[in-house]
Design a protein around this motif. Structure first.
Motif, PDB file in Angstrom:
ATOM      1  N   VAL A   1     -32.924 -10.173  17.866  1.00  0.00           N
ATOM      2  CA  VAL A   1     -33.958 -10.428  18.858  1.00  0.00           C
ATOM      3  C   VAL A   1     -34.971 -11.391  18.262  1.00  0.00           C
ATOM      4  CG1 VAL A   1     -33.702  -8.193  20.014  1.00  0.00           C
ATOM      5  CG2 VAL A   1     -35.301  -8.420  18.107  1.00  0.00           C
ATOM      6  N   LEU A   2     -35.799 -11.953  19.116  1.00  0.00           N
ATOM      7  CA  LEU A   2     -36.868 -12.823  18.629  1.00  0.00           C
ATOM      8  C   LEU A   2     -38.058 -11.972  18.183  1.00  0.00           C
ATOM      9  CD1 LEU A   2     -36.730 -15.739  21.232  1.00  0.00           C
ATOM     10  CD2 LEU A   2     -35.655 -15.582  18.974  1.00  0.00           C
ATOM     11  N   PRO A   3     -38.786 -12.414  17.173  1.00  0.00           N
ATOM     12  CA  PRO A   3     -39.836 -11.566  16.589  1.00  0.00           C
ATOM     13  C   PRO A   3     -41.024 -11.280  17.498  1.00  0.00           C
ATOM     14  CG  PRO A   3     -39.225 -13.357  15.086  1.00  0.00           C
ATOM     15  CD  PRO A   3     -38.588 -13.639  16.400  1.00  0.00           C
ATOM     16  N   HIS A   4     -41.346 -12.192  18.418  1.00  0.00           N
ATOM     17  CA  HIS A   4     -42.623 -12.090  19.122  1.00  0.00           C
ATOM     18  C   HIS A   4     -42.700 -10.909  20.093  1.00  0.00           C
ATOM     19  CE1 HIS A   4     -40.196 -14.105  22.181  1.00  0.00           C
ATOM     20  NE2 HIS A   4     -41.098 -13.746  23.066  1.00  0.00           N
ATOM     21  N   SER A   5     -41.553 -10.334  20.444  1.00  0.00           N
ATOM     22  CA  SER A   5     -41.563  -9.267  21.453  1.00  0.00           C
ATOM     23  C   SER A   5     -41.270  -7.880  20.869  1.00  0.00           C
ATOM     24  CB  SER A   5     -40.528  -9.573  22.550  1.00  0.00           C
ATOM     25  OG  SER A   5     -39.221  -9.657  21.999  1.00  0.00           O
ATOM     26  N   THR A   6     -41.294  -7.763  19.531  1.00  0.00           N
ATOM     27  CA  THR A   6     -40.930  -6.491  18.912  1.00  0.00           C
ATOM     28  C   THR A   6     -41.980  -6.029  17.906  1.00  0.00           C
ATOM     29  OG1 THR A   6     -39.717  -7.549  17.104  1.00  0.00           O
ATOM     30  CG2 THR A   6     -38.468  -7.041  19.100  1.00  0.00           C
ATOM     31  N   GLY A   7     -42.047  -4.713  17.720  1.00  0.00           N
ATOM     32  CA  GLY A   7     -42.935  -4.164  16.710  1.00  0.00           C
ATOM     33  C   GLY A   7     -42.500  -4.554  15.312  1.00  0.00           C
ATOM     34  N   VAL A   8     -41.178  -4.494  15.038  1.00  0.00           N
ATOM     35  CA  VAL A   8     -40.702  -4.879  13.711  1.00  0.00           C
ATOM     36  C   VAL A   8     -40.968  -6.360  13.454  1.00  0.00           C
ATOM     37  CG1 VAL A   8     -38.998  -3.055  13.314  1.00  0.00           C
ATOM     38  CG2 VAL A   8     -38.355  -5.066  14.663  1.00  0.00           C
ATOM     39  N   GLY A   9     -40.882  -7.188  14.493  1.00  0.00           N
ATOM     40  CA  GLY A   9     -41.181  -8.608  14.329  1.00  0.00           C
ATOM     41  C   GLY A   9     -42.622  -8.834  13.915  1.00  0.00           C
TER      42      GLY A   9
END
Length: 268
Positions: A145-153
């Protein structure tokens, strides 16, 4: 020819460790290439490593022959395709070592636990232990996934310089996964500042409506890694967050210690 201080230091370290100097230097160059984005020139490597150009040229020629580095048409050097197989195997092993720690997270929080790495410009999930609740979140191991939409990102990028984050976002774009997804660099950078300030990241319906995720980086990990829990927003409430975050942080510290120790037995 005079020996550089860097070379003298390398020789002393190798003598003390009983290692092979050329191997240590070759791996150091590969890591420097990765830090530089995967492609560098010999003069850049010489400047950053302190090694003389003839030494670097000899090491790079060997790495090219082995397929771990390739020379581009512009004469610069890039990380080679044989590293992909090594990276994939290492990521699987990393996930195996992490599972006992993720299982503890599930036991203590009741929610699904994940581990993710930053691979290039993407987040890749390398391990998961599902919640025992009938209503639970599933993220497939191997999913990107792309980083901007995730907590881990957010957890993984919080330690990066703003210019590096902006450059990454420019390459990936910021598509909206939901109506809650952050889609502008300035707002995302403000979110990263909040992560640094509070010590954890939140994905609040940003990747999937109805799902809340809490994430923290794994400190001093050999590779940039983060762990998280995810569950229905109705369960991961403000009260639950205050209870869960200290557990996340403690497990991240324990996992960091396990990954930095010698051998898989320490992860148990």
């Amino acid at each position: 020819m005079p020996t550089s201080s860097a070379s003298t230091s390398d020789a002393a370290k190798t003598a003390n460790s009983g290692g092979v100097q050329s191997l240590e230097r070759a791996f150091d160059l590969l890591e420097r290439m990765a830090d530089a984005g995967g492609e560098v020139g010999l003069s850049e490597l010489s400047a950053s490593s302190g090694l003389p150009l003839p030494t670097i040229h000899r090491l790079m020629r060997t790495l090219v022959t082995c397929g771990y580095v390739r020379q581009q048409p512009n004469r610069r050097y890039a990380l080679g395709p044989r590293l992909i197989r090594l990276g994939e195997s290492a990521a699987r092993l990393l996930g195996t070592w992490a599972r006992p720690h993720l299982a503890r997270l599930v036991e203590e929080t009741g929610e699904t636990a994940n581990m993710a790495l930053l691979d290039g410009d993407e987040i890749v999930y390398v391990a998961q232990v599902p919640s025992k609740h009938s209503m639970r979140m599933f993220t497939e191991v191997g999913r990107r996934v792309l980083p901007h939409s995730t907590g881990v990102g957010k957890a993984l990028l919080a330690g990066s310089a703003p210019d590096e984050v902006r450059a990454l976002l420019a390459r990936t774009g910021m598509p909206a996964a939901t109506e809650k997804t952050i889609t502008t660099p300035d707002v995302f950078l403000a979110a990263l500042e909040q992560v640094r300030r509070q010590g954890y990241a939140v994905d609040d319906n940003e990747q999937e409506i109805g799902v809340r995720c809490l994430a923290v980086p794994v400190p001093d990990s050999p590779t940039t890694a983060a762990i998280s829990i995810s569950g229905p927003a109705g369960r991961v409430t403000e009260t639950a967050i205050r209870r869960i975050v200290p557990v996340l942080q403690e497990v991240a510290r324990e996992l960091s210690q396990a990954l930095r120790s010698t051998g898989p037995a320490a992860s148990g």
